[in-house]
Design an enzyme around this catalytic site. Sequence first.
Site, PDB file in Angstrom:
ATOM      1  N   CYS A   1       3.610   7.184  13.960  1.00  0.00           N
ATOM      2  CA  CYS A   1       2.377   6.689  14.700  1.00  0.00           C
ATOM      3  C   CYS A   1       2.541   6.928  16.447  1.00  0.00           C
ATOM      4  CB  CYS A   1       2.378   4.809  14.574  1.00  0.00           C
ATOM      5  SG  CYS A   1       2.878   5.204  12.170  1.00  0.00           S
TER       6      CYS A   1
ATOM      7  N   HIS B   1      -0.696  -2.353  19.218  1.00  0.00           N
ATOM      8  CA  HIS B   1      -0.605  -1.330  18.046  1.00  0.00           C
ATOM      9  C   HIS B   1      -1.065  -2.309  16.265  1.00  0.00           C
ATOM     10  CE1 HIS B   1       1.010   1.998  15.492  1.00  0.00           C
ATOM     11  NE2 HIS B   1       1.921   1.030  14.941  1.00  0.00           N
TER      12      HIS B   1
ATOM     13  N   GLU C   1       5.156  -7.361  16.821  1.00  0.00           N
ATOM     14  CA  GLU C   1       5.004  -7.022  17.209  1.00  0.00           C
ATOM     15  C   GLU C   1       4.502  -8.479  18.440  1.00  0.00           C
ATOM     16  OE1 GLU C   1       1.435  -3.988  19.771  1.00  0.00           O
ATOM     17  OE2 GLU C   1       1.477  -4.621  17.446  1.00  0.00           O
TER      18      GLU C   1
ATOM     19  N   LYS D   1      -7.134  -0.718  15.129  1.00  0.00           N
ATOM     20  CA  LYS D   1      -7.654  -0.818  14.727  1.00  0.00           C
ATOM     21  C   LYS D   1      -8.065  -1.084  13.248  1.00  0.00           C
ATOM     22  CE  LYS D   1      -3.345   1.766  14.473  1.00  0.00           C
ATOM     23  NZ  LYS D   1      -2.534   1.330  15.919  1.00  0.00           N
TER      24      LYS D   1
ATOM     25  N   HIS E   1      -5.727   3.146  11.002  1.00  0.00           N
ATOM     26  CA  HIS E   1      -4.736   4.182  10.962  1.00  0.00           C
ATOM     27  C   HIS E   1      -4.600   5.011  11.368  1.00  0.00           C
ATOM     28  CE1 HIS E   1      -1.343   3.876  13.108  1.00  0.00           C
ATOM     29  NE2 HIS E   1      -0.462   3.284  12.422  1.00  0.00           N
TER      30      HIS E   1
ATOM     31  N   PHE F   1       7.183   4.464  12.413  1.00  0.00           N
ATOM     32  CA  PHE F   1       7.903   4.382  11.228  1.00  0.00           C
ATOM     33  C   PHE F   1       9.194   5.035  12.307  1.00  0.00           C
ATOM     34  CE2 PHE F   1       5.500   4.440   7.029  1.00  0.00           C
ATOM     35  CZ  PHE F   1       5.283   3.220   7.662  1.00  0.00           C
TER      36      PHE F   1
END
Length: 411
Positions: free
Chosen positions: A162, A301, A312, A333, A338, A397
């Site tokens: 991502c 994010h 985050e 998002k 996403h 990830f």
Amino acid sequence: MKRVVITGMGTVNPLGLNVPEFWENIKLNKLGIKPIDEFETDDIPIKVVGSVKGFDPTSVIEKKETRRMDRFTQFAVCSAKEALDDAGTDFSDVDPYRAGVIIGAGIGGLHETEKQHSNFLEKGPDRISVFYIPMMITNMAAGTVAMKTGFRGDNFCTTTACASATHAIGEAFRKIKDGYLDICLAGGTEACVTKFAVSGFNNMKALSKAEKPEEASTPFDLNRQGFVLGEGCGILVLEELEHAKARGAKIYAELAGYGASCDAYHMTSPSPTGEAAARAMVDSYKEAGLEACDIDYINSHGTSTGLNDKYETTAIKLALGDEAKNTVVNSTKSMIGHLLGAAGGVEAIVTALSVRDGLIHRTIGYKTPDPECDLNYATEGNIEKPIKGALSNSLGFGGHNATICIKKYEE
């Protein structure tokens, strides 16, 4: 060191087939997440996605040629064309070795992989398309865009889940700042809204099972339950400042800093300490010549997963200290889902336009505060304010963290 500015942008995503349409829908707080109609969902609990509707690649690519491109590459070619049109030139008059293409993708040609695997099982190995491998590999978006533009400088694909698009933009920024390129098309693309992908993400408990689109992607909300899988592309034209000024280019904003780090912690979970993600943010705004008090806005994010949003938030507090409470944080998002390897490209476009217009869009879908997510997430509506410095975060990830710093352009 050279200065880098944004002079063109192009996108295909669930809220628009071009930048003006997308930005207008963002300002109106529209929702691009819809019920799945691409495949049957009777045997899976996932009912909504952020898919691109009405996309016609033949407006840019010859019909015969589209059959030799996976959807993620088609997205990239069309977005790159829009970005160059927006920049007002195709740069055919410059040294082609001073123009590059760096486009990230997390997964690549999944549509074609599923199709050709079915051919393999049902019809045998001889029925796999001769175009399968070049249609599937993740670097082909960057390679194909270069073939269309004639750009012969640095050309590669960043694949960091991502964080792919933000790494691509950051690496392009470095190439221009350090004097290796004058121009670079940079961003990310992804197209894996398929039943196979949805099932895989669902089985690892990553996706929202909400059946109503407006309840599915709710970043920072106490009752968030997972992300919504999306698709799309975002491409920027990055240009060395003096090069842009010499041709009289319009300038959206300045890309002034880039930070990258790794949690070195877990396959899918961000580190609870937030230390590495914070380091990427600090490195980004420090390179831009800014301090924590100068960061007015963070495009987070913000995936709507329990761990990402919590950690985050921790990282933002660590990166900005006491100034975190004065910074507006939002999540694009919440509107489009996403986009995986494309997320950072589309979110960089939002960040640049927010800086230009002094407008921070609402994080929609939010209803219930989470005590562990206690920053200003723009949940009540759009916020209009001058933005000196903004960050765009991408956390992938594998522990990959990337942040870019965009600030208002000044002579």
